[in-house]
Enzyme design. Structure first.
Site, PDB file in Angstrom:
ATOM      1  N   GLY A  58      -7.688   2.259  -3.467  1.00 46.55           N
ATOM      2  CA  GLY A  58      -8.952   2.891  -3.069  1.00 46.55           C
ATOM      3  C   GLY A  58     -10.138   2.260  -3.770  1.00 46.55           C
ATOM      4  N   ASN A 118      -6.950   7.619   1.919  1.00 46.91           N
ATOM      5  CA  ASN A 118      -6.143   6.724   1.092  1.00 46.91           C
ATOM      6  C   ASN A 118      -5.448   7.425  -0.078  1.00 46.91           C
ATOM      7  OD1 ASN A 118      -5.543   3.944  -0.264  1.00 46.91           O
ATOM      8  ND2 ASN A 118      -6.795   5.051  -1.762  1.00 46.91           N
ATOM      9  N   CYS A 157     -13.394  15.394  -5.502  1.00 52.31           N
ATOM     10  CA  CYS A 157     -12.791  15.967  -4.301  1.00 52.31           C
ATOM     11  C   CYS A 157     -11.284  16.025  -4.482  1.00 52.31           C
ATOM     12  CB  CYS A 157     -13.153  15.085  -3.103  1.00 52.31           C
ATOM     13  SG  CYS A 157     -12.206  15.433  -1.610  1.00 52.31           S
ATOM     14  N   TYR A 176       8.419  10.838   0.035  1.00 53.68           N
ATOM     15  CA  TYR A 176       7.291   9.898   0.102  1.00 53.68           C
ATOM     16  C   TYR A 176       7.345   9.143   1.432  1.00 53.68           C
ATOM     17  CZ  TYR A 176       4.321   5.889  -1.088  1.00 53.68           C
ATOM     18  OH  TYR A 176       3.354   4.929  -1.082  1.00 53.68           O
ATOM     19  N   ASP A 198     -12.671  11.460  -5.207  1.00 62.13           N
ATOM     20  CA  ASP A 198     -11.447  11.428  -6.014  1.00 62.13           C
ATOM     21  C   ASP A 198     -11.434  12.626  -6.963  1.00 62.13           C
ATOM     22  OD1 ASP A 198      -9.504   8.665  -6.724  1.00 62.13           O
ATOM     23  OD2 ASP A 198      -9.328  10.446  -7.996  1.00 62.13           O
ATOM     24  N   LYS A 216       4.854   9.181   4.859  1.00 60.97           N
ATOM     25  CA  LYS A 216       4.220   7.980   5.399  1.00 60.97           C
ATOM     26  C   LYS A 216       4.627   7.755   6.862  1.00 60.97           C
ATOM     27  CE  LYS A 216       1.967   7.022   1.616  1.00 60.97           C
ATOM     28  NZ  LYS A 216       0.512   7.151   1.574  1.00 60.97           N
ATOM     29  N   ALA A 240     -11.171   6.138  -6.743  1.00 61.55           N
ATOM     30  CA  ALA A 240     -11.545   5.843  -8.135  1.00 61.55           C
ATOM     31  C   ALA A 240     -10.706   4.743  -8.764  1.00 61.55           C
ATOM     32  CB  ALA A 240     -11.446   7.117  -8.979  1.00 61.55           C
TER      33      ALA A 240
HETATM   34  N1  LIG Z   1       1.007   1.209  -5.072  1.00 65.03           N
HETATM   35  C1  LIG Z   1       1.892   0.996  -4.106  1.00 65.03           C
HETATM   36  O1  LIG Z   1       2.939   0.332  -4.318  1.00 65.03           O
HETATM   37  C2  LIG Z   1       1.643   1.482  -2.740  1.00 65.03           C
HETATM   38  C3  LIG Z   1       0.742   2.498  -2.487  1.00 65.03           C
HETATM   39  N2  LIG Z   1       0.571   2.925  -1.204  1.00 65.03           N
HETATM   40  C4  LIG Z   1      -0.346   4.007  -0.902  1.00 65.03           C
HETATM   41  O2  LIG Z   1      -1.659   3.610  -1.218  1.00 65.03           O
HETATM   42  C5  LIG Z   1      -2.463   4.740  -1.568  1.00 65.03           C
HETATM   43  C6  LIG Z   1      -3.152   4.485  -2.893  1.00 65.03           C
HETATM   44  O3  LIG Z   1      -2.148   4.269  -3.860  1.00 65.03           O
HETATM   45  P1  LIG Z   1      -2.434   3.539  -5.253  1.00 65.03           P
HETATM   46  O4  LIG Z   1      -3.784   3.008  -5.285  1.00 65.03           O
HETATM   47  O5  LIG Z   1      -1.284   2.666  -5.505  1.00 65.03           O
HETATM   48  O6  LIG Z   1      -2.309   4.786  -6.223  1.00 65.03           O
HETATM   49  P2  LIG Z   1      -3.083   5.150  -7.580  1.00 65.03           P
HETATM   50  O7  LIG Z   1      -2.258   6.219  -8.211  1.00 65.03           O
HETATM   51  O8  LIG Z   1      -3.404   3.947  -8.353  1.00 65.03           O
HETATM   52  O9  LIG Z   1      -4.446   5.783  -7.036  1.00 65.03           O
HETATM   53  C7  LIG Z   1      -4.442   6.943  -6.277  1.00 65.03           C
HETATM   54  C8  LIG Z   1      -5.778   7.631  -6.385  1.00 65.03           C
HETATM   55  O10 LIG Z   1      -5.689   8.826  -5.612  1.00 65.03           O
HETATM   56  C9  LIG Z   1      -6.272   9.891  -6.351  1.00 65.03           C
HETATM   57  N3  LIG Z   1      -5.712  11.179  -5.955  1.00 65.03           N
HETATM   58  C10 LIG Z   1      -4.453  11.635  -6.143  1.00 65.03           C
HETATM   59  N4  LIG Z   1      -4.357  12.895  -5.702  1.00 65.03           N
HETATM   60  C11 LIG Z   1      -5.572  13.244  -5.214  1.00 65.03           C
HETATM   61  C12 LIG Z   1      -6.104  14.412  -4.642  1.00 65.03           C
HETATM   62  N5  LIG Z   1      -5.355  15.512  -4.485  1.00 65.03           N
HETATM   63  N6  LIG Z   1      -7.377  14.420  -4.235  1.00 65.03           N
HETATM   64  C13 LIG Z   1      -8.162  13.313  -4.405  1.00 65.03           C
HETATM   65  N7  LIG Z   1      -7.718  12.178  -4.985  1.00 65.03           N
HETATM   66  C14 LIG Z   1      -6.437  12.154  -5.375  1.00 65.03           C
HETATM   67  C15 LIG Z   1      -5.945   9.562  -7.796  1.00 65.03           C
HETATM   68  O11 LIG Z   1      -6.805  10.266  -8.693  1.00 65.03           O
HETATM   69  C16 LIG Z   1      -6.124   8.065  -7.816  1.00 65.03           C
HETATM   70  O12 LIG Z   1      -7.458   7.713  -8.119  1.00 65.03           O
HETATM   71  C17 LIG Z   1      -1.497   5.921  -1.581  1.00 65.03           C
HETATM   72  O13 LIG Z   1      -1.602   6.609  -0.349  1.00 65.03           O
HETATM   73  C18 LIG Z   1      -0.145   5.259  -1.701  1.00 65.03           C
HETATM   74  O14 LIG Z   1       0.889   6.059  -1.175  1.00 65.03           O
HETATM   75  C19 LIG Z   1       1.209   2.345  -0.145  1.00 65.03           C
HETATM   76  C20 LIG Z   1       2.069   1.337  -0.369  1.00 65.03           C
HETATM   77  C21 LIG Z   1       2.384   0.836  -1.675  1.00 65.03           C
HETATM   78  C1  LIG Z   2      10.039  -0.986   2.091  1.00 62.46           C
HETATM   79  C2  LIG Z   2       9.445  -0.097   1.063  1.00 62.46           C
HETATM   80  C3  LIG Z   2       8.044  -0.468   0.679  1.00 62.46           C
HETATM   81  C4  LIG Z   2       7.430   0.676  -0.037  1.00 62.46           C
HETATM   82  C5  LIG Z   2       5.977   0.481  -0.316  1.00 62.46           C
HETATM   83  C6  LIG Z   2       5.468   1.675  -1.036  1.00 62.46           C
HETATM   84  O1  LIG Z   2       4.763   2.499  -0.477  1.00 62.46           O
HETATM   85  C7  LIG Z   2       5.873   1.811  -2.371  1.00 62.46           C
HETATM   86  C8  LIG Z   2       5.453   2.847  -3.024  1.00 62.46           C
HETATM   87  C9  LIG Z   2       5.966   3.118  -4.335  1.00 62.46           C
HETATM   88  C10 LIG Z   2       4.880   2.956  -5.378  1.00 62.46           C
HETATM   89  O2  LIG Z   2       4.736   1.647  -5.832  1.00 62.46           O
HETATM   90  C11 LIG Z   2       5.386   3.801  -6.501  1.00 62.46           C
HETATM   91  C12 LIG Z   2       6.407   4.662  -5.880  1.00 62.46           C
HETATM   92  O3  LIG Z   2       7.095   5.437  -6.485  1.00 62.46           O
HETATM   93  C13 LIG Z   2       6.410   4.523  -4.429  1.00 62.46           C
HETATM   94  C14 LIG Z   2       7.695   4.932  -3.784  1.00 62.46           C
HETATM   95  C15 LIG Z   2       8.804   3.952  -4.041  1.00 62.46           C
HETATM   96  C16 LIG Z   2      10.164   4.561  -4.022  1.00 62.46           C
HETATM   97  C17 LIG Z   2      11.123   3.405  -4.129  1.00 62.46           C
HETATM   98  C18 LIG Z   2      12.331   3.824  -4.834  1.00 62.46           C
HETATM   99  C19 LIG Z   2      13.220   2.643  -4.985  1.00 62.46           C
HETATM  100  C20 LIG Z   2      14.621   3.083  -5.084  1.00 62.46           C
HETATM  101  O4  LIG Z   2      14.961   3.649  -6.142  1.00 62.46           O
HETATM  102  O5  LIG Z   2      15.353   2.846  -4.129  1.00 62.46           O
END
Ligand SMILES: NC(=O)C1=CN([C@@H]2O[C@H](COP(=O)(O)OP(=O)(O)OC[C@H]3O[C@@H](n4cnc5c(N)ncnc54)[C@H](O)[C@@H]3O)[C@@H](O)[C@H]2O)C=CC1
Ligand SMILES: CCCCCC(=O)/C=C/[C@H]1[C@H](O)CC(=O)[C@@H]1CCCCCCC(=O)O
Length: 254
Positions: free
Chosen positions: A18, A91, A63, A151, A36, A155, A14
């Site tokens: 994603g 995702n 979901c 976290y 979502d 991963k 959503a």
């Molecule tokens: N934003 C970032 O810096 C990074 C994000 N990721 C990963 O990417 C993926 C997506 O993250 P973002 O788009 O940034 O997050 P976001 O918070 O913007 O979106 C996450 C989505 O997942 C849904 N969600 C959460 N819990 C759920 C559940 N129990 N069932 C169904 N849906 C659920 C939320 O409602 C939301 O729509 C995550 O797995 C996150 O760990 C990976 C690297 C960096």
């Molecule tokens: C090498 C690290 C890359 C991490 C990419 C990632 O998955 C980041 C996810 C963060 C998201 O943007 C929001 C968060 O809280 C996730 C976890 C980040 C924890 C970092 C904490 C930094 C610190 O205080 O050292």
């Protein structure tokens, strides 16, 4: 895989990464189930996509990925609506802030369950067409994150689990790949900025700028993993410094 006419499920579809996955898949001609917790956001996106593409190829289903029944229902919905399932993007994810046990359930357990349920219907051994599973991990699956140990642990788990399924391509016609973004500008990231500022100071955003990527780039990477049939057991990085590339692990000696 040619995406046009195929059916995909995107969990956490959503918003954020994603949402861009859903947009890119619909743009490439796929039928997409946006799965979502967030009903309003998911339904709005669905309506917007169907209007933009003058189609009915996007569907929303509420979901909670931590519920086995919801995941089963989502897969049944895809088959009932579009007749097949070809692509699963596990995702949905959360940070560990507030509830680390829940983060393990959402980020790791649900990825395992979603993958297992999808294999049942996609497997060529069960009469399915085969397919592709893309699990969203993180650069925190390759490097430890000191401020987010749970976290990062989830991963690392997603990466190890996904890579351990590399034999499924030969046996069941299913490729399993992992996508590892660095920091992505989404609501998850924005909500964490105060914590980063606490840890790194007010100039954090300036210092971090080159490490932040757009969710559109992550979606471009996902499309590449789906389209390129040679990609199995791939670990794609999406980083501000290198863009889209692949991380190479040492080969197992076994
Ligand atoms: N934003 C970032 O810096 C990074 C994000 N990721 C990963 O990417 C993926 C997506 O993250 P973002 O788009 O940034 O997050 P976001 O918070 O913007 O979106 C996450 C989505 O997942 C849904 N969600 C959460 N819990 C759920 C559940 N129990 N069932 C169904 N849906 C659920 C939320 O409602 C939301 O729509 C995550 O797995 C996150 O760990 C990976 C690297 C960096
Ligand atoms: C090498 C690290 C890359 C991490 C990419 C990632 O998955 C980041 C996810 C963060 C998201 O943007 C929001 C968060 O809280 C996730 C976890 C980040 C924890 C970092 C904490 C930094 C610190 O205080 O050292």
């Amino acid at each position: 895989m040619k995406i046009e006419g195929k059916t995909a499920i995107v969990t956490g579809g959503a918003q954020g990464i994603g949402e861009q996955f859903c947009r890119a898949l619909v743009d490439h001609g796929a039928n997409v189930i946006i799965a979502d917790l967030k009903k309003q956001r998911g339904e709005d996106l669905c309506r917007e996509l169907n209007k933009q593409y003058r189609s009915n190829r996007a569907k929303f289903i509420q979901c909670d990925v931590t519920s086995k029944a919801d995941l089963q229902n989502t897969i049944h919905f895809a088959i009932k609506t579009f007749g097949r399932l070809d692509i699963l993007c596990n995702n949905a994810g959360v940070t560990e802030i507030g509830n680390w046990e829940k983060a393990i359930e959402i980020n790791f357990t649900s990825v395992i369950r979603g993958t297992k349920l999808a294999i049942e219907v996609m497997s060529t051994r069960n009469g399915g067409h085969g397919g592709v599973i893309i699990n969203t991990a993180s650069m925190g699956a390759i490097f430890p994150i000191m401020g987010g140990p749970v976290y990062s642990g989830t991963k690392f788990g997603v990466l190890g689990f996904s890579r351990s399924l590399s034999n499924l391509n030969a046996s069941d016609g299913i490729r399993v790949n992992v996508i590892c973004p660095a920091f992505v500008r989404t609501e998850m990231f924005e909500a964490s900025i105060p914590n980063y500022i606490d840890s790194y100071g007010n100039d954090f955003q300036k210092k971090m700028k080159k490490h932040i990527v757009s969710p559109v780039l992550v979606a471009r990477g996902m499309i590449q993993l789906v389209e390129d049939d040679t990609k199995n057991d791939a670990v794609m990085r999406v980083t501000g410094v290198r863009g889209i590339d692949y991380y190479k692990f040492q080969e197992s000696k076994l």
